[in-house]
Design a protein around this motif. Structure first.
Motif, PDB file in Angstrom:
ATOM      1  N   ALA A  39       0.837  -1.201   0.000  1.00 14.47           N
ATOM      2  CA  ALA A  39       0.000   0.000   0.000  1.00 14.47           C
ATOM      3  C   ALA A  39       0.874   1.255   0.000  1.00 14.47           C
ATOM      4  O   ALA A  39       0.612   2.207  -0.754  1.00 14.47           O
ATOM      5  N   LYS A  40       1.912   1.264   0.821  1.00 14.18           N
ATOM      6  CA  LYS A  40       2.801   2.433   0.875  1.00 14.18           C
ATOM      7  C   LYS A  40       3.579   2.596  -0.430  1.00 14.18           C
ATOM      8  O   LYS A  40       3.715   3.703  -0.948  1.00 14.18           O
ATOM      9  N   ILE A  41       4.089   1.499  -0.968  1.00 18.67           N
ATOM     10  CA  ILE A  41       4.822   1.548  -2.241  1.00 18.67           C
ATOM     11  C   ILE A  41       3.888   2.013  -3.359  1.00 18.67           C
ATOM     12  O   ILE A  41       4.247   2.861  -4.175  1.00 18.67           O
ATOM     13  N   GLY A  42       2.684   1.458  -3.385  1.00 14.90           N
ATOM     14  CA  GLY A  42       1.727   1.814  -4.419  1.00 14.90           C
ATOM     15  C   GLY A  42       1.328   3.274  -4.384  1.00 14.90           C
ATOM     16  O   GLY A  42       1.228   3.920  -5.422  1.00 14.90           O
ATOM     17  N   ALA A  43       1.123   3.802  -3.192  1.00 14.15           N
ATOM     18  CA  ALA A  43       0.724   5.208  -3.057  1.00 14.15           C
ATOM     19  C   ALA A  43       1.854   6.142  -3.480  1.00 14.15           C
ATOM     20  O   ALA A  43       1.637   7.096  -4.224  1.00 14.15           O
ATOM     21  N   GLU A  44       3.051   5.859  -3.020  1.00 11.10           N
ATOM     22  CA  GLU A  44       4.200   6.716  -3.334  1.00 11.10           C
ATOM     23  C   GLU A  44       4.596   6.591  -4.803  1.00 11.10           C
ATOM     24  O   GLU A  44       4.970   7.578  -5.435  1.00 11.10           O
ATOM     25  N   GLY A  45       4.518   5.386  -5.328  1.00 12.05           N
ATOM     26  CA  GLY A  45       4.975   5.146  -6.696  1.00 12.05           C
ATOM     27  C   GLY A  45       3.883   5.141  -7.739  1.00 12.05           C
ATOM     28  O   GLY A  45       4.125   4.792  -8.893  1.00 12.05           O
ATOM     29  N   ALA A  46       2.675   5.521  -7.335  1.00 12.28           N
ATOM     30  CA  ALA A  46       1.537   5.603  -8.251  1.00 12.28           C
ATOM     31  C   ALA A  46       1.306   4.293  -9.007  1.00 12.28           C
ATOM     32  O   ALA A  46       1.091   4.293 -10.213  1.00 12.28           O
ATOM     33  N   LEU A  47       1.348   3.177  -8.280  1.00 13.59           N
ATOM     34  CA  LEU A  47       1.030   1.897  -8.908  1.00 13.59           C
ATOM     35  C   LEU A  47      -0.474   1.815  -9.154  1.00 13.59           C
ATOM     36  O   LEU A  47      -1.266   2.289  -8.335  1.00 13.59           O
ATOM     37  N   SER A  48      -0.834   1.205 -10.252  1.00 21.81           N
ATOM     38  CA  SER A  48      -2.255   0.969 -10.516  1.00 21.81           C
ATOM     39  C   SER A  48      -2.765  -0.093  -9.548  1.00 21.81           C
ATOM     40  O   SER A  48      -1.975  -0.800  -8.897  1.00 21.81           O
ATOM     41  N   GLN A  49      -4.045  -0.240  -9.500  1.00 16.83           N
ATOM     42  CA  GLN A  49      -4.674  -1.263  -8.664  1.00 16.83           C
ATOM     43  C   GLN A  49      -4.132  -2.651  -9.028  1.00 16.83           C
ATOM     44  O   GLN A  49      -3.783  -3.442  -8.160  1.00 16.83           O
ATOM     45  N   ASP A  50      -4.060  -2.937 -10.324  1.00 14.40           N
ATOM     46  CA  ASP A  50      -3.567  -4.240 -10.782  1.00 14.40           C
ATOM     47  C   ASP A  50      -2.090  -4.436 -10.468  1.00 14.40           C
ATOM     48  O   ASP A  50      -1.674  -5.527 -10.079  1.00 14.40           O
ATOM     49  N   GLU A  51      -1.292  -3.379 -10.636  1.00 14.05           N
ATOM     50  CA  GLU A  51       0.143  -3.483 -10.330  1.00 14.05           C
ATOM     51  C   GLU A  51       0.366  -3.747  -8.851  1.00 14.05           C
ATOM     52  O   GLU A  51       1.200  -4.580  -8.472  1.00 14.05           O
ATOM     53  N   ALA A  52      -0.375  -3.052  -8.004  1.00 10.65           N
ATOM     54  CA  ALA A  52      -0.233  -3.240  -6.557  1.00 10.65           C
ATOM     55  C   ALA A  52      -0.663  -4.658  -6.159  1.00 10.65           C
ATOM     56  O   ALA A  52       0.020  -5.314  -5.360  1.00 10.65           O
ATOM     57  N   SER A  53      -1.747  -5.136  -6.719  1.00 14.80           N
ATOM     58  CA  SER A  53      -2.205  -6.490  -6.392  1.00 14.80           C
ATOM     59  C   SER A  53      -1.193  -7.537  -6.836  1.00 14.80           C
ATOM     60  O   SER A  53      -0.927  -8.499  -6.102  1.00 14.80           O
ATOM     61  N   ALA A  54      -0.617  -7.341  -8.024  1.00 15.49           N
ATOM     62  CA  ALA A  54       0.396  -8.287  -8.512  1.00 15.49           C
ATOM     63  C   ALA A  54       1.638  -8.253  -7.620  1.00 15.49           C
ATOM     64  O   ALA A  54       2.211  -9.300  -7.293  1.00 15.49           O
ATOM     65  N   LEU A  55       2.055  -7.056  -7.201  1.00 17.99           N
ATOM     66  CA  LEU A  55       3.200  -6.932  -6.301  1.00 17.99           C
ATOM     67  C   LEU A  55       2.899  -7.616  -4.969  1.00 17.99           C
ATOM     68  O   LEU A  55       3.754  -8.326  -4.418  1.00 17.99           O
ATOM     69  N   ALA A  56       1.705  -7.442  -4.458  1.00 21.58           N
ATOM     70  CA  ALA A  56       1.330  -8.065  -3.181  1.00 21.58           C
ATOM     71  C   ALA A  56       1.370  -9.589  -3.296  1.00 21.58           C
ATOM     72  O   ALA A  56       1.901 -10.264  -2.407  1.00 21.58           O
ATOM     73  N   ARG A  57       0.823 -10.128  -4.370  1.00 27.94           N
ATOM     74  CA  ARG A  57       0.855 -11.588  -4.551  1.00 27.94           C
ATOM     75  C   ARG A  57       2.301 -12.081  -4.638  1.00 27.94           C
ATOM     76  O   ARG A  57       2.655 -13.109  -4.059  1.00 27.94           O
ATOM     77  N   HIS A  58       3.135 -11.329  -5.344  1.00 23.55           N
ATOM     78  CA  HIS A  58       4.555 -11.694  -5.477  1.00 23.55           C
ATOM     79  C   HIS A  58       5.251 -11.672  -4.111  1.00 23.55           C
ATOM     80  O   HIS A  58       5.952 -12.622  -3.744  1.00 23.55           O
ATOM     81  N   CYS A  59       5.082 -10.600  -3.366  1.00 20.76           N
ATOM     82  CA  CYS A  59       5.737 -10.469  -2.055  1.00 20.76           C
ATOM     83  C   CYS A  59       5.266 -11.551  -1.089  1.00 20.76           C
ATOM     84  O   CYS A  59       6.079 -12.141  -0.368  1.00 20.76           O
ATOM     85  N   HIS A  60       3.979 -11.803  -1.085  1.00 23.89           N
ATOM     86  CA  HIS A  60       3.435 -12.827  -0.193  1.00 23.89           C
ATOM     87  C   HIS A  60       4.005 -14.195  -0.554  1.00 23.89           C
ATOM     88  O   HIS A  60       4.431 -14.962   0.324  1.00 23.89           O
ATOM     89  N   ALA A  61       4.017 -14.507  -1.840  1.00 23.85           N
ATOM     90  CA  ALA A  61       4.563 -15.796  -2.288  1.00 23.85           C
ATOM     91  C   ALA A  61       6.036 -15.919  -1.933  1.00 23.85           C
ATOM     92  O   ALA A  61       6.494 -16.991  -1.506  1.00 23.85           O
ATOM     93  N   GLU A  62       6.793 -14.847  -2.071  1.00 21.59           N
ATOM     94  CA  GLU A  62       8.214 -14.863  -1.707  1.00 21.59           C
ATOM     95  C   GLU A  62       8.398 -15.077  -0.208  1.00 21.59           C
ATOM     96  O   GLU A  62       9.292 -15.799   0.218  1.00 21.59           O
TER      97      GLU A  62
END
Length: 163
Positions: A39-62
């Protein structure tokens, strides 16, 4: 437990309960921390909803992959993954960046999985749940101080376009 506290760590049943609890609390903490960080990365870096969700799935899986040796059977891990995906499915990342709702799962998990009789737990719910919230204060402060949120967002976006 009182003065018997040290001897409890010689009791195999108690140790088994602690081990089960810590894995479930780990899963909840991973979920909460992933939501907070993304959420913090997405807000600061202007990630789209889809980009933030994909990043979250990636981070969680890692996070799960990096701890795979300590995790229980594959079905429990898959259940954690599904719950996380359900959690973020309708999450509004911009709202999550400004609210304290990111840390919703870990306090509940700590309370639920604590190896204490339910009739005794009910008196300490607020204390137990706040203990983990207060601990996350230090973690989130360190994250804010150390992370270059815009750079993290740019890195994720560049990976997404390459791959």
């Amino acid at each position: 437990m009182g003065t018997r506290y040290p001897s409890m760590f010689e009791d195999d049943v108690f140790i088994g309960s602690i081990n089960i609890a810590k894995l479930h609390v780990f899963a909840a903490c991973l979920s909460d921390l992933t939501v907070h960080a993304v959420a913090k990365i997405g807000a600061e870096g202007a990630l789209s909803q889809d980009e933030a969700s994909a990043l979250a799935r990636h981070c969680h899986a890692e996070g799960l992959a990096q701890n795979a040796e300590a995790l229980p059977d594959a079905q429990i891990v898959e259940d954690w993954r599904e719950r996380f995906h359900d959690r973020i499915a309708d999450l509004h990342w911009q709202n999550a960046a400004t609210s304290g709702d990111c840390f919703a799962e870990s306090p509940k998990a700590l309370f639920k999985w604590a190896p204490i009789a339910d009739e005794l737990k009910r008196f300490d719910r607020e204390i137990v749940e706040n203990s983990i919230r207060f601990a996350f204060g230090e973690v989130t402060r360190a994250f804010r101080e150390r992370a270059d949120l815009s750079a993290l967002a740019r890195d994720w976006q560049s990976r997404s376009t390459r791959g």
